[in-house]
Design an enzyme around this catalytic site. Structure first.
Site, mmCIF file in Angstrom:
data_model
loop_
_atom_site.group_PDB
_atom_site.id
_atom_site.type_symbol
_atom_site.label_atom_id
_atom_site.label_comp_id
_atom_site.label_asym_id
_atom_site.label_seq_id
_atom_site.Cartn_x
_atom_site.Cartn_y
_atom_site.Cartn_z
ATOM 1 N N LYS A 44 0.891 -1.285 -0.070
ATOM 2 C CA LYS A 44 0.026 0.057 -0.124
ATOM 3 C C LYS A 44 1.043 1.222 0.019
ATOM 4 C CE LYS A 44 -3.905 -2.388 2.179
ATOM 5 N NZ LYS A 44 -4.741 -2.264 3.489
ATOM 6 N N TYR A 75 -12.055 -2.773 -3.474
ATOM 7 C CA TYR A 75 -12.853 -2.704 -2.307
ATOM 8 C C TYR A 75 -14.278 -2.702 -2.264
ATOM 9 C CZ TYR A 75 -7.994 -2.640 0.289
ATOM 10 O OH TYR A 75 -6.962 -2.855 0.972
ATOM 11 N N ASN A 101 -1.943 0.004 7.546
ATOM 12 C CA ASN A 101 -1.332 -1.244 7.686
ATOM 13 C C ASN A 101 -0.536 -1.979 6.403
ATOM 14 O OD1 ASN A 101 -3.512 -2.048 6.032
ATOM 15 N ND2 ASN A 101 -4.564 -3.424 7.290
ATOM 16 N N HIS A 125 -1.632 -5.276 1.352
ATOM 17 C CA HIS A 125 -3.246 -6.090 1.135
ATOM 18 C C HIS A 125 -2.815 -7.508 0.834
ATOM 19 C CE1 HIS A 125 -6.960 -7.277 -0.726
ATOM 20 N NE2 HIS A 125 -6.227 -7.933 -1.540
ATOM 21 N N GLU A 144 -9.433 -10.509 -7.813
ATOM 22 C CA GLU A 144 -8.256 -9.083 -7.805
ATOM 23 C C GLU A 144 -7.479 -9.243 -8.751
ATOM 24 O OE1 GLU A 144 -7.315 -9.710 -3.574
ATOM 25 O OE2 GLU A 144 -9.166 -9.004 -2.830
HETATM 26 P P1 IDP Z 1 -7.740 -7.042 5.277
HETATM 27 O O1 IDP Z 1 -7.097 -6.116 4.585
HETATM 28 O O2 IDP Z 1 -6.945 -7.780 6.388
HETATM 29 O O3 IDP Z 1 -8.292 -7.926 4.201
HETATM 30 P P2 IDP Z 1 -10.404 -5.988 5.418
HETATM 31 O O4 IDP Z 1 -11.583 -6.133 6.498
HETATM 32 O O5 IDP Z 1 -10.556 -6.426 4.155
HETATM 33 O O6 IDP Z 1 -9.038 -6.435 6.035
HETATM 34 O O7 IDP Z 1 -10.100 -4.361 5.406
HETATM 35 C C1 IDP Z 1 -9.498 -3.901 4.106
HETATM 36 C C2 IDP Z 1 -8.715 -2.690 4.524
HETATM 37 O O8 IDP Z 1 -9.529 -1.691 4.986
HETATM 38 C C3 IDP Z 1 -7.645 -2.908 5.893
HETATM 39 O O9 IDP Z 1 -6.644 -3.470 5.605
HETATM 40 C C4 IDP Z 1 -7.477 -1.629 6.212
HETATM 41 O O10 IDP Z 1 -6.624 -0.815 5.400
HETATM 42 C C5 IDP Z 1 -8.741 -1.013 6.025
HETATM 43 N N1 IDP Z 1 -9.623 -0.973 7.197
HETATM 44 C C6 IDP Z 1 -10.135 -2.141 7.760
HETATM 45 N N2 IDP Z 1 -11.027 -1.678 9.094
HETATM 46 C C7 IDP Z 1 -10.665 -0.628 9.112
HETATM 47 C C8 IDP Z 1 -11.121 0.433 10.183
HETATM 48 O O11 IDP Z 1 -11.697 -0.020 11.177
HETATM 49 N N3 IDP Z 1 -10.591 1.678 10.141
HETATM 50 C C9 IDP Z 1 -9.753 2.058 9.196
HETATM 51 N N4 IDP Z 1 -9.523 1.215 7.845
HETATM 52 C C10 IDP Z 1 -9.795 0.034 8.268
HETATM 53 MG MG MG Z 2 -9.658 -7.784 2.874
#
Ligand code: IDP
Ligand code: MG
Length: 168
Positions: A28, A68, A131, A134, A145
């Site tokens: 990212k 997303y 974080n 992805h 994807e």
């Molecule tokens: P993942 O990336 O581990 O699959 P997902 O639930 O698919 O997690 O969420 C996608 C991305 O959205 C996360 O990696 C993170 O960057 C962002 N995200 C998820 N939950 C939150 C939140 O509560 N606050 C802000 N960003 C979030």
């Molecule tokens: Mg995800």
């Protein structure tokens, strides 16, 4: 004799197909800005997974909203799309046995506060909204994807020299 040859062949081709599972991994914008691209690629390389495709690009919002789409109703969605559109990313395709599940384990939990040390998120970041990486969560989402970010020509067919030292 023929039956056992056939059984061996079908077992062999089943194993070959399993080794060809693919996942979509993407550094990212925060991972790129913080100079972590090499370290992240290194994790997948040293594990033994095979790089199939990679590019460096600044993704537009339309592509990110599609990527997303499942999260479009979540309150953090607009912020997520802005974050992902705030700089260049490094989308990649990695291949190998159980690469989707193992890839997720290598990434660590979505929220770095819960990611174990030794995982990419556990070692390199602090907050869920930053974080750094992805990874597809299932074989079906990986296929979707990969199709969204790469065309067929960009998926490179090659045989790593080390493959017989990684798979028995
Ligand atoms: P993942 O990336 O581990 O699959 P997902 O639930 O698919 O997690 O969420 C996608 C991305 O959205 C996360 O990696 C993170 O960057 C962002 N995200 C998820 N939950 C939150 C939140 O509560 N606050 C802000 N960003 C979030
Ligand atoms: Mg995800």
């Amino acid at each position: 004799m023929i039956a056992s040859l056939l059984a061996f062949y079908s077992l062999f081709s089943y194993a070959m197909a399993a080794n060809k599972e693919r996942t979509f991994i993407m550094v990212k914008p925060d991972g790129v800005q913080r100079g972590l691209v090499g370290k992240i690629i290194e994790r997948f390389e040293q594990k033994g997974f095979k790089l199939v495709a990679m590019k460096f690009m600044w993704a537009d919002k339309d592509l990110l909203e599609k990527h997303y789409a499942d999260l479009s109703a979540r309150p953090f969605f607009p912020g997520l799309v802005n974050y992902m559109n705030s700089g260049p990313v490094v989308p990649m395709v990695w291949e190998g046995l159980n690469v989707v599940k193992t890839g997720r384990q290598m990434l660590g939990a979505t929220n770095p506060a819960d990611s174990l040390p030794g995982t990419i998120r556990g070692d390199f970041c602090i907050q869920v909204g930053r974080n750094i990486i992805h990874g597809s969560d299932a074989v079906e989402s990986a296929e979707k994807e990969i199709g969204l970010w790469f065309n067929e020509k960009e998926l490179v067919t090659w045989a790593p020299a080390a493959k017989d030292w990684i798979y028995e």
